[in-house]
Design a protein around this motif. Structure first.
Motif, PDB file in Angstrom:
ATOM      1  N   ALA A 143       0.823  -1.226   0.000  1.00  0.00           N
ATOM      2  CA  ALA A 143       0.000   0.000   0.000  1.00  0.00           C
ATOM      3  C   ALA A 143       0.843   1.256   0.000  1.00  0.00           C
ATOM      4  O   ALA A 143       0.323   2.348  -0.217  1.00  0.00           O
ATOM      5  CB  ALA A 143      -0.928  -0.009   1.219  1.00  0.00           C
ATOM      6  N   SER A 144       2.149   1.132   0.240  1.00  0.00           N
ATOM      7  CA  SER A 144       2.954   2.328   0.514  1.00  0.00           C
ATOM      8  C   SER A 144       4.396   2.121   0.054  1.00  0.00           C
ATOM      9  O   SER A 144       4.831   0.989  -0.173  1.00  0.00           O
ATOM     10  CB  SER A 144       2.905   2.552   2.043  1.00  0.00           C
ATOM     11  OG  SER A 144       3.786   3.563   2.445  1.00  0.00           O
ATOM     12  N   GLY A 145       5.092   3.225  -0.116  1.00  0.00           N
ATOM     13  CA  GLY A 145       6.546   3.208  -0.265  1.00  0.00           C
ATOM     14  C   GLY A 145       7.086   2.289  -1.345  1.00  0.00           C
ATOM     15  O   GLY A 145       6.632   2.296  -2.496  1.00  0.00           O
ATOM     16  N   THR A 173      -0.915  -6.924  -1.091  1.00  0.00           N
ATOM     17  CA  THR A 173      -1.437  -7.186   0.253  1.00  0.00           C
ATOM     18  C   THR A 173      -0.854  -6.172   1.220  1.00  0.00           C
ATOM     19  O   THR A 173       0.236  -5.635   1.008  1.00  0.00           O
ATOM     20  CB  THR A 173      -1.101  -8.613   0.738  1.00  0.00           C
ATOM     21  OG1 THR A 173       0.322  -8.705   0.954  1.00  0.00           O
ATOM     22  CG2 THR A 173      -1.518  -9.674  -0.254  1.00  0.00           C
ATOM     23  N   ASP A 174      -1.599  -5.924   2.295  1.00  0.00           N
ATOM     24  CA  ASP A 174      -1.154  -4.967   3.310  1.00  0.00           C
ATOM     25  C   ASP A 174      -2.153  -5.053   4.466  1.00  0.00           C
ATOM     26  O   ASP A 174      -3.099  -5.855   4.417  1.00  0.00           O
ATOM     27  CB  ASP A 174      -1.115  -3.538   2.715  1.00  0.00           C
ATOM     28  CG  ASP A 174      -0.110  -2.626   3.428  1.00  0.00           C
ATOM     29  OD1 ASP A 174      -0.327  -2.328   4.619  1.00  0.00           O
ATOM     30  OD2 ASP A 174       0.899  -2.240   2.811  1.00  0.00           O
ATOM     31  N   ILE A 175      -1.937  -4.205   5.487  1.00  0.00           N
ATOM     32  CA  ILE A 175      -2.968  -4.060   6.529  1.00  0.00           C
ATOM     33  C   ILE A 175      -3.656  -2.697   6.412  1.00  0.00           C
ATOM     34  O   ILE A 175      -4.635  -2.446   7.072  1.00  0.00           O
ATOM     35  CB  ILE A 175      -2.396  -4.257   7.951  1.00  0.00           C
ATOM     36  CG1 ILE A 175      -1.104  -3.455   8.138  1.00  0.00           C
ATOM     37  CG2 ILE A 175      -2.171  -5.733   8.234  1.00  0.00           C
ATOM     38  CD1 ILE A 175      -0.545  -3.510   9.550  1.00  0.00           C
ATOM     39  N   SER A 213       8.512 -10.182  -0.476  1.00  0.00           N
ATOM     40  CA  SER A 213       8.225 -10.002   0.952  1.00  0.00           C
ATOM     41  C   SER A 213       8.822  -8.667   1.366  1.00  0.00           C
ATOM     42  O   SER A 213      10.029  -8.550   1.584  1.00  0.00           O
ATOM     43  CB  SER A 213       8.827 -11.148   1.778  1.00  0.00           C
ATOM     44  OG  SER A 213       7.985 -12.258   1.744  1.00  0.00           O
ATOM     45  N   ASN A 214       7.968  -7.675   1.473  1.00  0.00           N
ATOM     46  CA  ASN A 214       8.422  -6.289   1.604  1.00  0.00           C
ATOM     47  C   ASN A 214       7.913  -5.596   2.861  1.00  0.00           C
ATOM     48  O   ASN A 214       8.542  -4.649   3.323  1.00  0.00           O
ATOM     49  CB  ASN A 214       7.946  -5.528   0.341  1.00  0.00           C
ATOM     50  CG  ASN A 214       7.919  -4.042   0.530  1.00  0.00           C
ATOM     51  OD1 ASN A 214       8.945  -3.383   0.436  1.00  0.00           O
ATOM     52  ND2 ASN A 214       6.740  -3.485   0.828  1.00  0.00           N
ATOM     53  N   ALA A 215       6.792  -6.062   3.418  1.00  0.00           N
ATOM     54  CA  ALA A 215       6.177  -5.330   4.542  1.00  0.00           C
ATOM     55  C   ALA A 215       7.190  -5.107   5.654  1.00  0.00           C
ATOM     56  O   ALA A 215       8.039  -5.970   5.919  1.00  0.00           O
ATOM     57  CB  ALA A 215       4.985  -6.116   5.080  1.00  0.00           C
ATOM     58  N   ASP A 266      16.917  -4.203  17.065  1.00  0.00           N
ATOM     59  CA  ASP A 266      15.892  -5.133  16.570  1.00  0.00           C
ATOM     60  C   ASP A 266      15.836  -5.090  15.040  1.00  0.00           C
ATOM     61  O   ASP A 266      15.803  -6.133  14.387  1.00  0.00           O
ATOM     62  CB  ASP A 266      14.514  -4.864  17.202  1.00  0.00           C
ATOM     63  CG  ASP A 266      14.050  -3.409  17.098  1.00  0.00           C
ATOM     64  OD1 ASP A 266      14.738  -2.593  16.453  1.00  0.00           O
ATOM     65  OD2 ASP A 266      12.980  -3.098  17.680  1.00  0.00           O
ATOM     66  N   TYR A 267      15.870  -3.888  14.495  1.00  0.00           N
ATOM     67  CA  TYR A 267      15.766  -3.738  13.032  1.00  0.00           C
ATOM     68  C   TYR A 267      16.983  -4.351  12.344  1.00  0.00           C
ATOM     69  O   TYR A 267      16.848  -5.171  11.424  1.00  0.00           O
ATOM     70  CB  TYR A 267      15.629  -2.251  12.677  1.00  0.00           C
ATOM     71  CG  TYR A 267      15.293  -1.991  11.229  1.00  0.00           C
ATOM     72  CD1 TYR A 267      13.971  -1.980  10.784  1.00  0.00           C
ATOM     73  CD2 TYR A 267      16.292  -1.749  10.294  1.00  0.00           C
ATOM     74  CE1 TYR A 267      13.666  -1.737   9.442  1.00  0.00           C
ATOM     75  CE2 TYR A 267      15.995  -1.502   8.959  1.00  0.00           C
ATOM     76  CZ  TYR A 267      14.676  -1.501   8.537  1.00  0.00           C
ATOM     77  OH  TYR A 267      14.380  -1.263   7.218  1.00  0.00           O
ATOM     78  N   SER A 268      18.186  -3.982  12.794  1.00  0.00           N
ATOM     79  CA  SER A 268      19.376  -4.485  12.084  1.00  0.00           C
ATOM     80  C   SER A 268      19.539  -5.992  12.286  1.00  0.00           C
ATOM     81  O   SER A 268      19.969  -6.700  11.371  1.00  0.00           O
ATOM     82  CB  SER A 268      20.642  -3.729  12.481  1.00  0.00           C
ATOM     83  OG  SER A 268      20.855  -3.805  13.849  1.00  0.00           O
ATOM     84  N   TYR A 303      18.995   4.587   3.023  1.00  0.00           N
ATOM     85  CA  TYR A 303      17.878   5.447   3.425  1.00  0.00           C
ATOM     86  C   TYR A 303      17.097   5.867   2.188  1.00  0.00           C
ATOM     87  O   TYR A 303      17.637   6.502   1.285  1.00  0.00           O
ATOM     88  CB  TYR A 303      18.377   6.687   4.159  1.00  0.00           C
ATOM     89  CG  TYR A 303      18.933   6.365   5.526  1.00  0.00           C
ATOM     90  CD1 TYR A 303      18.086   6.324   6.634  1.00  0.00           C
ATOM     91  CD2 TYR A 303      20.277   6.082   5.701  1.00  0.00           C
ATOM     92  CE1 TYR A 303      18.580   6.011   7.883  1.00  0.00           C
ATOM     93  CE2 TYR A 303      20.785   5.765   6.954  1.00  0.00           C
ATOM     94  CZ  TYR A 303      19.937   5.730   8.035  1.00  0.00           C
ATOM     95  OH  TYR A 303      20.419   5.411   9.273  1.00  0.00           O
ATOM     96  N   THR A 304      15.840   5.498   2.155  1.00  0.00           N
ATOM     97  CA  THR A 304      14.993   5.727   0.992  1.00  0.00           C
ATOM     98  C   THR A 304      13.763   6.506   1.449  1.00  0.00           C
ATOM     99  O   THR A 304      13.155   6.139   2.464  1.00  0.00           O
ATOM    100  CB  THR A 304      14.567   4.360   0.401  1.00  0.00           C
ATOM    101  OG1 THR A 304      15.747   3.578   0.195  1.00  0.00           O
ATOM    102  CG2 THR A 304      13.839   4.518  -0.906  1.00  0.00           C
ATOM    103  N   ILE A 305      13.423   7.536   0.706  1.00  0.00           N
ATOM    104  CA  ILE A 305      12.309   8.382   1.138  1.00  0.00           C
ATOM    105  C   ILE A 305      10.978   7.651   0.980  1.00  0.00           C
ATOM    106  O   ILE A 305      10.494   7.454  -0.134  1.00  0.00           O
ATOM    107  CB  ILE A 305      12.303   9.720   0.355  1.00  0.00           C
ATOM    108  CG1 ILE A 305      13.464  10.573   0.834  1.00  0.00           C
ATOM    109  CG2 ILE A 305      11.011  10.478   0.537  1.00  0.00           C
ATOM    110  CD1 ILE A 305      13.388  11.003   2.296  1.00  0.00           C
ATOM    111  N   THR A 306      10.440   7.219   2.102  1.00  0.00           N
ATOM    112  CA  THR A 306       9.120   6.572   2.144  1.00  0.00           C
ATOM    113  C   THR A 306       8.440   7.042   3.435  1.00  0.00           C
ATOM    114  O   THR A 306       9.119   7.618   4.311  1.00  0.00           O
ATOM    115  CB  THR A 306       9.236   5.032   2.210  1.00  0.00           C
ATOM    116  OG1 THR A 306       9.830   4.681   3.469  1.00  0.00           O
ATOM    117  CG2 THR A 306      10.063   4.451   1.086  1.00  0.00           C
ATOM    118  N   PRO A 307       7.162   6.764   3.598  1.00  0.00           N
ATOM    119  CA  PRO A 307       6.492   7.140   4.843  1.00  0.00           C
ATOM    120  C   PRO A 307       7.222   6.630   6.092  1.00  0.00           C
ATOM    121  O   PRO A 307       7.278   7.314   7.115  1.00  0.00           O
ATOM    122  CB  PRO A 307       5.111   6.508   4.696  1.00  0.00           C
ATOM    123  CG  PRO A 307       4.867   6.557   3.208  1.00  0.00           C
ATOM    124  CD  PRO A 307       6.211   6.258   2.585  1.00  0.00           C
TER     125      PRO A 307
END
Ligand code: NAD
Length: 281
Positions: free
Chosen positions: A16-18, A37-39, A87-89, A154-156, A187-191
């Motif tokens: 839905a985004s980015g 797909t998304d939420i 798989s991107n979410a 957690d992210y890395s 770093y990519t400009i997304t929401p």
């Protein structure tokens, strides 16, 4: 160039985004039929509608295996067996607290959205792809999965695990003609990034040069990443042009993960020389 994904059926999580949204647009333009797909159902449905009859939307929370299984099945019913899974979410890291204050519930949530989701996707896509002995799985990792320190643990950690999981997957599924690769954006400009910086999208659209200047010291190519930069690489990996590319973690980060900044490192060495010369050592 168009038609690079002619006849292919794809499913994208977080579409839905980015990056997911832009890749859905590119997949459609290249001739694929795509289940988004998304939420964020309102946004997802709107994006799918804007893409025409070769696109459809379905709610799927990537932390729920049954949602992923149902989405893969729906892609099959609507468009035919899955050729491509993206798989991107994802979500941002859940905080930069010092290790002794780590919130383990937030840690588990990050792992579920960023890592477990990718495993669910591969598990259900492989079940469809294996009998057909073909397919391409692309997992969104991050430059943060290649070099540590730029994002919360957690992210890395999750993104590093996505890279490693993708390699294992590629080794297993390559024997069945299925490729698996990871994409590692800088770093990519997304929401997601705008939210992390507390900046509105309008400010970025109004002054793109200002954003590039602000990010100039982050990536060796001195600008911020854009969703097109990432989507172009995903299209390549998803397509048959990448038929012998398997098990790779492809940095799309302007060189961020390649090593120390050239001029920054030289400036540091210069400062060391100056400091030691001043001491007479
Ligand atoms: P984004 O916020 O624009 O898009 C992420 C999408 O994932 C959203 O539509 C969101 O609703 C969806 N999502 C979140 N939780 C979900 C869940 N439980 N189930 C289903 N969907 C869910 O962000 P983006 O920057 O486009 O991120 C896409 C991917 O790229 C993520 O995996 C992110 O970690 C990765 N990435 C982004 C950057 C960057 O700088 N933007 C850098 C490296 C990696």
């Amino acid at each position: 160039m168009t038609g690079r994904l002619d006849g292919k059926v794809a499913m994208i999580t977080g579409a839905a985004s980015g990056i997911g949204r832009r890749t859905a647009e590119r997949f459609i333009a290249e001739g694929a039929r795509v289940l988004l797909t998304d939420i964020q159902d309102g946004k997802g449905e709107e994006v799918a509608r804007s893409l025409g009859s070769n696109a459809a939307y379905r709610h799927a929370d990537v932390t729920r295996e049954e949602d992923i299984a149902a989405a893969v099945a729906e892609a099959g019913r609507r468009f035919g067996p899955l050729d491509i899974l993206l798989s991107n979410a994802g979500i941002r890291g859940q905080g930069a607290a010092p290790i002794e204050q780590l919130d383990m519930a937030a840690w588990d949530r990050a792992m579920n959205v960023l890592l477990r989701s990718v495993v669910y996707g591969a598990k259900h896509a492989a079940a469809v792809m294996k009998p057909r002995r073909s397919g391409s799985i692309v997992n969104l990792a991050s430059a943060a999965g290649l070099v540590a320190g730029a994002t919360p643990h957690d992210y890395s950690t999750a993104k590093g695990a996505v890279v490693h999981f993708t390699k294992g997957l590629a080794l297993e599924l390559g024997e069945f003609g299925i490729r698996a690769n990871a994409v590692c954006p800088g770093y990519t400009i997304t929401p997601m990034v705008l939210e992390g910086l507390g900046i509105g999208a309008q400010a970025i659209e109004a002054e793109p040069q200002k954003v590039d200047a602000a990010f100039a010291s982050v990536h060796p190519i001195p600008r911020v990443g854009r969703v097109e930069d990432i989507a172009d690489v995903i299209v390549f990996l998803a397509s048959d042009e990448a038929r012998f590319v398997n098990g790779q973690a492809v940095g799309v980060d302007g060189g961020l993960s390649a090593g120390a900044h050239w001029s920054g490192h030289r400036a540091k060495m210069g400062a060391i020389r100056t400091a030691l010369a001043a001491d007479g050592t």
